[in-house]
Design an enzyme around this catalytic site. Structure first.
Site, PDB file in Angstrom:
ATOM      1  N   SER A 236       3.745  -6.891   8.272  1.00 30.29           N
ATOM      2  CA  SER A 236       3.301  -5.746   7.149  1.00 30.29           C
ATOM      3  C   SER A 236       2.441  -4.311   7.174  1.00 30.29           C
ATOM      4  O   SER A 236       2.839  -3.181   7.945  1.00 30.29           O
ATOM      5  CB  SER A 236       2.180  -6.518   5.843  1.00 30.29           C
ATOM      6  OG  SER A 236       2.146  -5.792   5.025  1.00 30.29           O
TER       7      SER A 236
ATOM      8  N   HIS B 128       5.299 -14.095   2.827  1.00 36.12           N
ATOM      9  CA  HIS B 128       4.770 -13.344   3.714  1.00 36.12           C
ATOM     10  C   HIS B 128       3.443 -13.759   4.237  1.00 36.12           C
ATOM     11  O   HIS B 128       3.108 -12.690   5.204  1.00 36.12           O
ATOM     12  CB  HIS B 128       4.065 -11.872   2.492  1.00 36.12           C
ATOM     13  CG  HIS B 128       3.737 -10.388   3.376  1.00 36.12           C
ATOM     14  ND1 HIS B 128       4.673 -10.187   3.551  1.00 36.12           N
ATOM     15  CD2 HIS B 128       2.735 -10.506   3.322  1.00 36.12           C
ATOM     16  CE1 HIS B 128       4.114  -8.782   3.375  1.00 36.12           C
ATOM     17  NE2 HIS B 128       2.694  -9.441   3.661  1.00 36.12           N
TER      18      HIS B 128
ATOM     19  N   ASP C  25       8.877 -13.419   0.058  1.00 34.03           N
ATOM     20  CA  ASP C  25       8.010 -12.817   0.494  1.00 34.03           C
ATOM     21  C   ASP C  25       8.388 -12.184  -1.380  1.00 34.03           C
ATOM     22  O   ASP C  25       8.564 -11.393  -1.458  1.00 34.03           O
ATOM     23  CB  ASP C  25       8.447 -11.584   1.266  1.00 34.03           C
ATOM     24  CG  ASP C  25       7.545 -10.618   1.453  1.00 34.03           C
ATOM     25  OD1 ASP C  25       6.072 -10.163   0.762  1.00 34.03           O
ATOM     26  OD2 ASP C  25       6.751 -10.125   2.786  1.00 34.03           O
TER      27      ASP C  25
END
Ligand SMILES: N[C@@H](CCC(=O)N[C@@H](CS)C(=O)NCC(=O)O)C(=O)O
Length: 283
Positions: free
Chosen positions: A149, A261, A228
């Site tokens: 991320s 995620h 995600d």
């Protein structure tokens, strides 16, 4: 540059350790974690630098990614720094938001006061941390970089600016075009100011288009979960793939159906990434 051991725990025949040290780059005390595979006791081993995402410290990856077994088999050390400077003197977001300030350093060198004194995570990760690691542990100068991320953005942007320092780069659910998404725009305007030209030096989708010398390319692997919840608004892997195509950069994007995620996703594919990096270290 002295470092202080905070913890040491045996795992998979190697060691997970945490250290703190005074950082010149960030002008504060920094903590990092290192996994040393068993091989490090009698030979120098390559290092994978792992950059975590928003809200993380050195602990999230080490506790949740399930990377140690394969890292021990392959003889790879893993180093996980914190995600921002810390301490009472380090300014935070006014509202203590999770996506700016503490825990959200975005792996850049801030230019805007009051953040420019401490928020220098780019210098820390690229220069100071490898010097500390190479001076204090049984590692060699073979390096790979990966992250998740915000840390995926960090890994890709740092690698694309320093192709000579790393043999490969990978990322999970990276913020691929921070100049066009809410997380990136908030962070870059706060740390770098309103001049959007200055933002491009940390935007992987912009940086990759400058990498026209194919002799210098290092392999790049990106995994992205299809489910995600940040994918549509924040991550934009298609922008990175399109940018990579303009210079024939060898970047593989894998969309993994059904994954989100979280570290459940990372732990499902971390073995692939470790094998990918191991294959690209020189024998
Ligand atoms: N919904 C989260 C957003 C932050 C988030 O998802 N952080 C990811 C990286 S962007 C993470 O790794 N969190 C820590 C963990 O899962 O251990 C929050 O508000 O705290």
């Amino acid at each position: 540059m002295s470092i202080t051991q905070v913890s040491a725990t045996k795992a998979f025949g190697g060691w997970h350790k945490q250290f703190s040290h005074q950082s010149d780059a960030t002008s504060c005390e920094m903590r990092f974690a290192i996994f040393l595979p068993p091989q490090a006791q009698h030979q120098s081993v390559p290092v994978l630098y792992w950059l975590s995402g928003l809200t993380c410290t050195d602990e999230n990856f080490m506790q949740k990614a399930a990377a140690f077994k394969v890292a021990a088999q392959l003889g790879i050390a893993i180093v996980a720094p914190d995600t921002s400077p810390r301490g009472d003197n380090v300014p935070d977001d006014d509202n203590h938001a999770y996506d700016f300030g503490l825990g959200a350093g975005f792996y850049l060198n801030a230019t805007q006061p009051p953040f420019n004194q401490h928020y220098r995570m780019y210098d820390y990760v690229v220069n100071e941390l490898p010097s500390v690691i190479e001076a204090n542990f049984g590692v060699n100068q073979q390096r790979a970089i990966s992250g998740h991320s915000m840390g995926g953005h960090g890994a890709l942007s740092i690698a694309f600016k320093n192709l000579d320092k790393y043999s490969s780069v990978s990322a999970f659910s990276p913020i691929c075009q921070p100049t066009t998404c809410p997380w990136g725009q908030k962070a870059f305007s706060g740390y770098l100011g309103q001049d959007k030209q200055s933002w491009l030096q940390y935007d992987s989708s912009a940086l990759i288009t400058q990498l026209t010398d194919s002799n210098k390319h290092i392999p790049a692997l990106v995994d992205q979960g299809s489910d995600d919840n940040f994918l549509a608004e924040q991550l934009n892997p298609q922008a990175l793939v399109a940018a990579a195509k303009t210079v024939n950069y060898p970047l593989e994007l894998r969309i993994q159906p059904g994954y989100d995620h979280s570290y459940f996703f990372i732990s499902s594919f971390i073995e692939d990434h470790l094998h990918f990096h191991a294959a690209n270290f020189k024998a």
